[in-house]
Design a protein around this motif. Structure first.
Motif, PDB file in Angstrom:
ATOM      1  N   TRP A  33      19.439  40.564  -5.849  1.00 54.05           N
ATOM      2  CA  TRP A  33      19.560  40.684  -4.387  1.00 54.05           C
ATOM      3  C   TRP A  33      19.995  42.075  -3.918  1.00 54.05           C
ATOM      4  O   TRP A  33      20.647  42.213  -2.896  1.00 54.05           O
ATOM      5  N   GLN A  34      19.581  43.106  -4.648  1.00 55.51           N
ATOM      6  CA  GLN A  34      19.891  44.467  -4.217  1.00 55.51           C
ATOM      7  C   GLN A  34      18.855  45.019  -3.246  1.00 55.51           C
ATOM      8  O   GLN A  34      19.124  45.968  -2.515  1.00 55.51           O
ATOM      9  N   SER A  35      17.662  44.425  -3.266  1.00 56.75           N
ATOM     10  CA  SER A  35      16.607  44.845  -2.350  1.00 56.75           C
ATOM     11  C   SER A  35      15.597  43.715  -2.221  1.00 56.75           C
ATOM     12  O   SER A  35      15.748  42.653  -2.830  1.00 56.75           O
ATOM     13  N   PHE A  36      14.556  43.972  -1.416  1.00 59.71           N
ATOM     14  CA  PHE A  36      13.490  42.989  -1.189  1.00 59.71           C
ATOM     15  C   PHE A  36      12.557  42.881  -2.389  1.00 59.71           C
ATOM     16  O   PHE A  36      11.868  41.878  -2.555  1.00 59.71           O
ATOM     17  N   ALA A  37      12.531  43.905  -3.232  1.00 57.58           N
ATOM     18  CA  ALA A  37      11.549  43.986  -4.314  1.00 57.58           C
ATOM     19  C   ALA A  37      11.924  43.107  -5.508  1.00 57.58           C
ATOM     20  O   ALA A  37      13.099  42.899  -5.804  1.00 57.58           O
ATOM     21  N   LEU A  38      10.881  42.608  -6.188  1.00 58.66           N
ATOM     22  CA  LEU A  38      11.116  41.874  -7.430  1.00 58.66           C
ATOM     23  C   LEU A  38      11.468  42.847  -8.557  1.00 58.66           C
ATOM     24  O   LEU A  38      12.376  42.593  -9.348  1.00 58.66           O
ATOM     25  N   HIS A  39      10.758  43.971  -8.609  1.00 57.28           N
ATOM     26  CA  HIS A  39      11.017  44.957  -9.656  1.00 57.28           C
ATOM     27  C   HIS A  39      12.414  45.555  -9.473  1.00 57.28           C
ATOM     28  O   HIS A  39      12.756  46.044  -8.404  1.00 57.28           O
ATOM     29  N   ILE A  56      10.545  35.788   7.775  1.00 57.00           N
ATOM     30  CA  ILE A  56      11.065  35.607   6.413  1.00 57.00           C
ATOM     31  C   ILE A  56      12.015  34.424   6.438  1.00 57.00           C
ATOM     32  O   ILE A  56      13.065  34.476   7.080  1.00 57.00           O
ATOM     33  N   ALA A  57      11.673  33.358   5.753  1.00 54.42           N
ATOM     34  CA  ALA A  57      12.451  32.125   5.837  1.00 54.42           C
ATOM     35  C   ALA A  57      13.838  32.252   5.221  1.00 54.42           C
ATOM     36  O   ALA A  57      14.820  31.773   5.789  1.00 54.42           O
ATOM     37  N   ASP A  58      13.933  32.895   4.070  1.00 52.81           N
ATOM     38  CA  ASP A  58      15.218  32.998   3.372  1.00 52.81           C
ATOM     39  C   ASP A  58      16.101  34.020   4.088  1.00 52.81           C
ATOM     40  O   ASP A  58      15.766  35.209   4.166  1.00 52.81           O
ATOM     41  N   GLU A  59      17.250  33.581   4.596  1.00 55.33           N
ATOM     42  CA  GLU A  59      18.124  34.466   5.359  1.00 55.33           C
ATOM     43  C   GLU A  59      18.644  35.626   4.520  1.00 55.33           C
ATOM     44  O   GLU A  59      18.856  36.730   5.021  1.00 55.33           O
ATOM     45  N   ARG A  60      18.858  35.399   3.238  1.00 54.83           N
ATOM     46  CA  ARG A  60      19.331  36.467   2.357  1.00 54.83           C
ATOM     47  C   ARG A  60      18.283  37.570   2.244  1.00 54.83           C
ATOM     48  O   ARG A  60      18.598  38.763   2.305  1.00 54.83           O
ATOM     49  N   LEU A  61      17.030  37.154   2.104  1.00 53.61           N
ATOM     50  CA  LEU A  61      15.934  38.110   2.011  1.00 53.61           C
ATOM     51  C   LEU A  61      15.717  38.815   3.349  1.00 53.61           C
ATOM     52  O   LEU A  61      15.473  40.022   3.387  1.00 53.61           O
ATOM     53  N   ALA A  62      15.831  38.051   4.429  1.00 56.74           N
ATOM     54  CA  ALA A  62      15.623  38.615   5.764  1.00 56.74           C
ATOM     55  C   ALA A  62      16.626  39.722   6.064  1.00 56.74           C
ATOM     56  O   ALA A  62      16.296  40.719   6.717  1.00 56.74           O
ATOM     57  N   LYS A  63      17.864  39.568   5.574  1.00 53.74           N
ATOM     58  CA  LYS A  63      18.898  40.581   5.826  1.00 53.74           C
ATOM     59  C   LYS A  63      18.608  41.896   5.098  1.00 53.74           C
ATOM     60  O   LYS A  63      19.105  42.951   5.498  1.00 53.74           O
ATOM     61  N   LEU A  64      17.809  41.827   4.044  1.00 52.33           N
ATOM     62  CA  LEU A  64      17.491  43.023   3.270  1.00 52.33           C
ATOM     63  C   LEU A  64      16.340  43.825   3.872  1.00 52.33           C
ATOM     64  O   LEU A  64      16.074  44.941   3.437  1.00 52.33           O
ATOM     65  N   ASP A 103      12.593  34.765  13.740  1.00 54.99           N
ATOM     66  CA  ASP A 103      13.467  34.315  12.661  1.00 54.99           C
ATOM     67  C   ASP A 103      13.585  32.809  12.498  1.00 54.99           C
ATOM     68  O   ASP A 103      14.470  32.337  11.776  1.00 54.99           O
ATOM     69  N   SER A 104      12.695  32.045  13.126  1.00 52.64           N
ATOM     70  CA  SER A 104      12.704  30.593  12.940  1.00 52.64           C
ATOM     71  C   SER A 104      11.360  30.027  13.362  1.00 52.64           C
ATOM     72  O   SER A 104      10.621  30.658  14.135  1.00 52.64           O
ATOM     73  N   TRP A 105      11.071  28.829  12.907  1.00 52.97           N
ATOM     74  CA  TRP A 105       9.835  28.180  13.330  1.00 52.97           C
ATOM     75  C   TRP A 105       9.851  27.800  14.809  1.00 52.97           C
ATOM     76  O   TRP A 105       8.823  27.921  15.483  1.00 52.97           O
ATOM     77  N   PRO A 106      10.974  27.377  15.378  1.00 50.75           N
ATOM     78  CA  PRO A 106      10.989  27.160  16.835  1.00 50.75           C
ATOM     79  C   PRO A 106      10.655  28.432  17.613  1.00 50.75           C
ATOM     80  O   PRO A 106       9.940  28.373  18.624  1.00 50.75           O
TER      81      PRO A 106
END
Length: 221
Positions: A53-59, A185-193, A205-208
């Motif tokens: 969880w240091q960045s959005f990237a998988l690598h 971006i559904a995952d809030e942790r990912l969205a913050k990055l 930030d939500s489906w509604p």
């Protein structure tokens, strides 16, 4: 117009029927309809790995539990292939996605455009059906702009593209600038990055919020 579309995608497009007189919603699956990161973390744990969880990237963020070292770049595609094989059909659905899409489908057509490997398209379809999101699926390869252009090229009504990855918004802007590009971006942790995608029309930030935004444009159109 199919120039530049991957050869594995072309046969799928032949089976997608688009009504030109209805709005169209083209939605990504991972981190839009399904909780990709939740599933990925479970998969990584099963393989003595974790996401840092240091960045959005998988690598750089997929690391070994044993010594905290990052998995080599060339290993990531192999891990992702294994992940989709084992999880594409059983990822948890994003809260509100199915109900909201069902409501939106009263006003627009819905197509799922996912970069799940085509060989696992049947598993993604099974996951969609299980989650009550039984919409046409295109298992895409590469950037998405040309496919979006193909789907919307003769459309007489507004069209929408929902995706979590900024580069996909850039691709759609380049090839289908008429499409409303909604960054979600559904995952809030990912969205913050990651801030709003530079080439998106709006960050929601939500489906509604997606529902209200899309319906407002449809009503205005």
């Amino acid at each position: 117009m199919t120039e530049g579309i991957h050869v594995d995608v072309l046969p799928q497009l032949a089976h997608i029927e688009i009504a030109q007189d209805r709005p169209l919603i083209i939605t990504d699956a991972d981190e839009v309809l399904f909780n990709f990161m939740q599933g990925l973390e479970l998969f990584l744990a099963e393989n003595e790995l974790f996401f840092d969880w240091q960045s959005f990237a998988l690598h750089g963020n997929i690391k070994r539990k044993s010594d905290q070292t990052a998995v080599e770049a060339e290993t990531i595609p192999i891990l992702l292939d294994q992940f989709f094989n084992e999880y594409a059909h059983r990822l948890p659905a994003v809260e509100g996605a199915a109900d909201t899409l069902a409501r939106l489908s009263e006003h627009a057509q819905v197509v799922v455009l996912s970069n799940v490997p085509p060989k696992y398209a049947h598993k993604r379809l099974a996951g969609l059906k299980k989650a009550n999101m039984n919409y046409p699926l295109i298992a895409n390869v590469g950037s998405k702009g040309r496919v979006v252009r193909h789907l919307t090229q003769n459309l007489e009504k507004p069209s929408f593209f929902i995706d979590d990855i900024p580069t996909n918004h850039g691709s759609v802007l380049k090839h289908a600038a008429h499409v409303h590009r909604l960054h979600y971006i559904a995952d809030e942790r990912l969205a913050k990055l990651l801030g709003p995608a530079e080439h998106s029309s709006a960050r929601l930030d939500s489906w509604p919020a997606l529902y209200t935004h899309i319906l407002t444009i449809i009503d205005e159109g």
